[in-house]
Motif scaffolding. Structure first.
Motif, short mmCIF file in Angstrom:
data_model
loop_
_atom_site.label_atom_id
_atom_site.label_comp_id
_atom_site.label_asym_id
_atom_site.label_seq_id
_atom_site.Cartn_x
_atom_site.Cartn_y
_atom_site.Cartn_z
N ASN A 166 0.83 -1.21 0.00
CA ASN A 166 0.00 0.00 0.00
C ASN A 166 0.86 1.26 0.00
OD1 ASN A 166 -2.47 1.43 0.14
ND2 ASN A 166 -2.20 1.70 2.34
N LEU A 167 1.93 1.26 0.79
CA LEU A 167 2.83 2.41 0.83
C LEU A 167 3.49 2.65 -0.53
CD1 LEU A 167 4.55 1.84 4.29
CD2 LEU A 167 2.70 3.43 3.76
N ILE A 168 3.91 1.57 -1.18
CA ILE A 168 4.58 1.70 -2.48
C ILE A 168 3.61 2.21 -3.55
CG2 ILE A 168 5.74 0.41 -4.31
CD1 ILE A 168 6.67 -1.54 -2.08
N VAL A 169 2.41 1.62 -3.58
CA VAL A 169 1.42 2.04 -4.58
C VAL A 169 0.99 3.48 -4.33
CG1 VAL A 169 -0.86 1.56 -5.56
CG2 VAL A 169 0.65 -0.33 -4.96
N HIS A 170 0.93 3.86 -3.06
CA HIS A 170 0.58 5.25 -2.75
C HIS A 170 1.62 6.21 -3.33
CE1 HIS A 170 0.43 8.87 -0.06
NE2 HIS A 170 -0.84 8.76 -0.38
N GLU A 171 2.90 5.84 -3.26
CA GLU A 171 3.94 6.68 -3.86
C GLU A 171 3.77 6.77 -5.37
OE1 GLU A 171 6.35 8.68 -2.81
OE2 GLU A 171 5.59 8.36 -0.78
N LEU A 172 3.43 5.65 -6.00
CA LEU A 172 3.17 5.67 -7.45
C LEU A 172 1.97 6.55 -7.77
CD1 LEU A 172 3.72 1.90 -8.36
CD2 LEU A 172 5.12 3.83 -9.12
N ARG A 173 0.98 6.50 -6.90
CA ARG A 173 -0.21 7.34 -7.09
C ARG A 173 0.16 8.82 -7.08
NH1 ARG A 173 -5.48 7.39 -2.99
NH2 ARG A 173 -6.27 9.45 -3.59
N ILE A 174 0.98 9.20 -6.09
CA ILE A 174 1.41 10.60 -6.00
C ILE A 174 2.24 10.99 -7.22
CG2 ILE A 174 2.86 12.20 -4.70
CD1 ILE A 174 2.11 10.65 -2.16
N LEU A 175 3.13 10.11 -7.62
CA LEU A 175 4.00 10.40 -8.76
C LEU A 175 3.19 10.52 -10.05
CD1 LEU A 175 7.01 10.81 -9.23
CD2 LEU A 175 7.22 8.37 -9.73
N ALA A 176 2.18 9.66 -10.20
CA ALA A 176 1.35 9.69 -11.41
C ALA A 176 0.49 10.94 -11.48
CB ALA A 176 0.46 8.45 -11.47
N LYS A 177 0.34 11.61 -10.36
CA LYS A 177 -0.46 12.84 -10.32
C LYS A 177 0.34 14.06 -10.75
CE LYS A 177 -3.35 15.41 -7.04
NZ LYS A 177 -3.78 15.51 -5.63
N MET A 178 1.68 13.92 -10.77
CA MET A 178 2.55 15.08 -10.93
C MET A 178 2.48 15.72 -12.31
SD MET A 178 4.02 15.79 -8.06
CE MET A 178 2.43 15.40 -7.35
N ASP A 179 2.77 14.96 -13.36
CA ASP A 179 2.92 15.55 -14.69
C ASP A 179 2.92 14.45 -15.74
OD1 ASP A 179 5.81 14.63 -15.01
OD2 ASP A 179 5.93 15.88 -13.22
N SER A 180 2.89 14.84 -16.99
CA SER A 180 2.81 13.90 -18.10
C SER A 180 4.04 13.01 -18.19
CB SER A 180 2.61 14.65 -19.42
OG SER A 180 1.38 15.32 -19.43
N ASP A 181 5.23 13.58 -17.93
CA ASP A 181 6.45 12.78 -18.00
C ASP A 181 6.44 11.67 -16.96
OD1 ASP A 181 8.18 13.96 -20.10
OD2 ASP A 181 7.94 15.76 -18.89
N SER A 182 5.98 11.97 -15.77
CA SER A 182 5.90 10.95 -14.73
C SER A 182 4.92 9.86 -15.12
CB SER A 182 5.49 11.58 -13.40
OG SER A 182 6.45 12.51 -12.96
N ARG A 183 3.80 10.24 -15.70
CA ARG A 183 2.81 9.25 -16.14
C ARG A 183 3.38 8.35 -17.22
NH1 ARG A 183 -0.45 14.30 -16.28
NH2 ARG A 183 -1.21 14.49 -14.14
N ALA A 184 4.11 8.96 -18.13
CA ALA A 184 4.71 8.17 -19.21
C ALA A 184 5.76 7.20 -18.64
CB ALA A 184 5.34 9.08 -20.25
N CYS A 185 6.59 7.70 -17.72
CA CYS A 185 7.63 6.85 -17.13
C CYS A 185 7.03 5.64 -16.42
CB CYS A 185 8.47 7.66 -16.13
SG CYS A 185 9.58 8.86 -16.89
#
Length: 698
Positions: free
Chosen positions: A407-426
């Motif tokens: 849950n902690l790891i996926v939460h970090e991915l959730r925050i990162l995916a919210k940041m910007d298009s480059d993060s979503r693509a990565c």
């Protein structure tokens, strides 16, 4: 190096008005103000991590000055010599600047402060020099100071005139290390964990919470910069801190009550910022040539890309693009034929919306660009730091973990995916979707929410929509969460993901054919709390733009759903009904009639908002036009309907007035016995008047 010294210009501070203006005080009041101000500065805690030497030195001098002013207050003077009064005024300004600089350094990001140590050290040195000059010319003899006070004044003069080194060598060495690490990341060299730990311990960023706070401070710091280069350099620091947080301290604890955005239920958007199609704030306003503004997608969401169409109307780009892709050649609001389909960005309105969102602390991100909400472009260093962070998190995700750790790891991915298009693509390119699919069915409620919300955030990027639709099991997993998720939040975010995917015409048609999708959205709109109802209804509205999907919606009971929620979510409900009735023909009309919808729409005409009245009036025109005498009679027999319609004709919006005028003509023809029942010819219906077809404006 990745980030040069020139890449970090002096921070743009916001001083108080009194910082650079001589106060209009009497002499004694000015002296008292100087005493209190110097006391306030001396009570400030010196900077403990960076710039300790400079801040301690100037705080110590302020403490001596407070003693000096206190001694002068013991022997009040009615009028100071002009030269002394002038010195006091200038000292007041200098002390205000010192106070602002110390407070600014105490509250800003540690990383950003580190990058600025040379310039800030110079600022402390200059302010000390100002004090030295003012004290040198201070006319102590004219004030007839006693021996002790004069000795104190000389001591302060001596301390202010002593030459001090511009930098602290420890600060400078640490700054060079960070710049070197940023340069290594840019060259795709993974930072050495031990060196990374030393740097962050030195900055007192020693746990996940302090790193998260540092990231927030850096994001705020972006707003103080005007040029893209400076903003981009700060993004590199954000990337470094985010990577270090994950590698050194692990993921931060998820907030169980967090929502991905503030909804229109929580915020009263200015009417001019709303997209006429989606009824929510525009992200990308564009103009069509009649003056209305729509969002690029029909989204019931913030207009972030307003554009202009060939009638002069402004819409959000995604909403009007979807309208045009659906083979409409008219302006949605005016009904005029579009001379062309070129969309002109409405930059002035977009800037106003962005400023408003910033004041309201609502995320504002232009869709499908690499430009962040803060207006910066992701640089190479930040991109590589993001890739390293994603790789680290996904490696952790593949290892055997407890639900809590996952849950902690996926939460970090959730925050990162919210940041910007480059993060979503990565994240998507690194293969996150197959891993997230396995978690969607988790019995751990928070883990399921974080997984589906991560996919939602990824779906904002156009290329990721295809990945989500084509990656085995992802769509079915989202649909299953929509129908039987562990929490309302999970169901609502699954509905929001469906909405995001329907922004692509081909996927909208594909999703509209799935009975499970339609039933899941309608059930959620009927039963969920307000936020999840909204998530479901925006997805339903998008599906309703496809004629084939409308049939499924009518079969699933969309009109019954509208009747149930129309009192609480009036604008959204009548907008959906208008689109369904427009595309559903007699099937929708009949459903609306049997559920006593005419009276509900009449109530909206009387009590609803301007937008709701527009949609209600338009829907009633379509019902009367396609339903014939029976429907017109039902409307005409509603008590007070003509008065309500008349009021809208006088005080409604332009579109509402036109629709109300059409309704009034229909009602008067009915009263005169000039309307006969509709005639079915195949699948089409007409209204007749003395055997002549009535052509009613749309």
């Amino acid at each position: 190096m990745a980030v040069s010294e020139e890449g970090f210009p002096a921070r743009k501070r916001l001083p108080s008005a009194g910082a650079f203006v001589s106060p209009s005080f009497s002499d004694n009041k000015l002296l008292l103000s100087l005493f209190l101000l110097s006391q306030e500065i001396s009570s400030l805690s010196p900077l403990r991590i960076l710039l300790k030497k400079s801040s301690s030195s100037i705080t110590r001098k302020s403490r001596l000055l407070s003693i000096f002013f206190e001694e002068l207050l013991r022997y009040p003077v009615n009028v100071f010599p002009p030269s002394a009064a002038l010195c006091f005024e200038e000292l007041y300004i200098s002390l205000q600047r010192i106070k602002i600089l110390l407070e600014d350094c105490s509250s800003c990001s540690k990383m950003w402060l580190l990058m600025q140590t040379p310039s800030i050290s110079n600022s402390f040195h200059q302010l000390t020099g100002e004090l030295s000059i003012l004290l040198d010319i201070f006319p102590g003899k004219e004030l007839d100071l006693n021996e002790d006070v004069e000795e104190l004044l000389n001591l302060i003069k001596k301390q202010c005139s002593e030459k001090e080194s511009d930098f602290d060598s420890n600060d400078e060495n640490l700054r060079v290390q960070v710049l070197k690490m940023l340069d290594d990341i840019k060259r795709e060299i993974v930072p050495d964990t031990s060196k990374l730990s030393q740097i962050f311990n030195r900055l007192n960023l020693s746990d996940s919470t302090s790193c998260s706070a540092e990231i927030e401070n850096l994001e705020d710091e972006v707003q103080n910069q005007n040029d893209d280069k400076s903003k981009s350099d700060i993004v590199a620091l954000i990337g470094l801190v985010r990577y270090a947080k994950c590698v050194l301290y692990g993921a931060s604890t998820p907030r169980t009550t967090s929502r991905r955005r503030r909804s229109s239920v929580d915020v009263n958007f200015p009417a001019d910022f709303r997209c006429p199609i989606s009824l929510d704030l525009m992200r990308d306003p564009v103009v069509v040539s009649t003056g209305q503004t729509y969002d690029r997608e029909i989204s019931l969401d913030l207009m972030r890309d307003p554009v202009v169409v060939s009638t002069g109307q402004t819409y959000d780009r995604s909403s009007i693009s979807l309208w045009i892709e659906s083979r409409h050649n008219t302006c949605p609001k005016t009904g005029q034929t579009l001379a062309h389909t070129q969309l002109i960005p409405n930059l002035a309105l977009k800037n106003l919306i962005a400023m408003w969102c910033r004041d309201q602390r609502i995320p504002f991100e232009s869709t499908e660009t690499n430009v962040k909400s803060s207006g910066m472009v992701m640089n190479k260093t930040a991109l590589e730091a993001t890739k390293m962070t994603v790789t680290f998190l996904l490696n952790k995700l593949t290892a055997s973990q407890s639900p809590e750790a996952l849950n902690l790891i996926v939460h970090e991915l959730r925050i990162l995916a919210k940041m910007d298009s480059d993060s979503r693509a990565c994240i998507a390119e690194a293969g996150a979707l197959p891993l997230l699919v396995k978690i969607l069915g988790s019995a751990h409620p928070s883990l399921q929410v974080n997984a589906v919300t991560t996919i939602l955030n990824l779906s904002i990027l156009e290329a990721n929509k295809t990945r989500i639709m084509e990656t085995y099991g992802v769509l079915n997993g989202i649909i299953e969460v929509l129908r039987s998720g562990a929490t309302w939040e999970a169901k609502g975010n699954a509905a929001a993901t469906i909405f995001s995917l329907t922004g692509v015409h081909a996927y909208r048609k594909r999703l509209g054919k799935k009975t499970r999708v339609v039933k899941g959205l309608l059930d959620l709109a009927r039963q969920g709390p307000t936020n999840t109802k909204m998530d479901a209804m925006v997805a339903i509205l998008n599906l309703a733009c496809d004629r084939e999907a409308v049939g499924k919606l009518i079969e699933g009971g969309v009109v019954d759903m509208v009747a149930k929620v129309i009192d609480s979510l009036t604008e959204e409900a009548v907008t959906i009904l208008e689109v369904v009735v427009k595309r559903g023909g007699l099937a929708a009309i009949t459903a609306a009639y049997h559920r006593n919808m005419m009276k509900k729409l009449a109530k909206v005409l009387r009590d609803g908002s301007d937008r709701a009245k527009e949609s209600a009036a338009s829907t009633l025109v379509i019902i009367c036009r396609k339903g014939g005498l029976e429907m017109v009679s039902e409307l005409a027999l509603i008590t007070g309907i003509e008065r309500v319609v008349w009021e809208i004709m006088g005080m409604g919006t332009g579109r509402a007035k036109r629709k109300a005028g059409t309704l009034m003509r229909i009602l008067r023809r009915w009263a005169a016995g000039q309307i006969e029942d509709h005639v079915n010819t195949g699948q089409s219906t007409t209204m007749t008047m003395n055997s002549t077809r009535i052509v009613l404006p749309g």
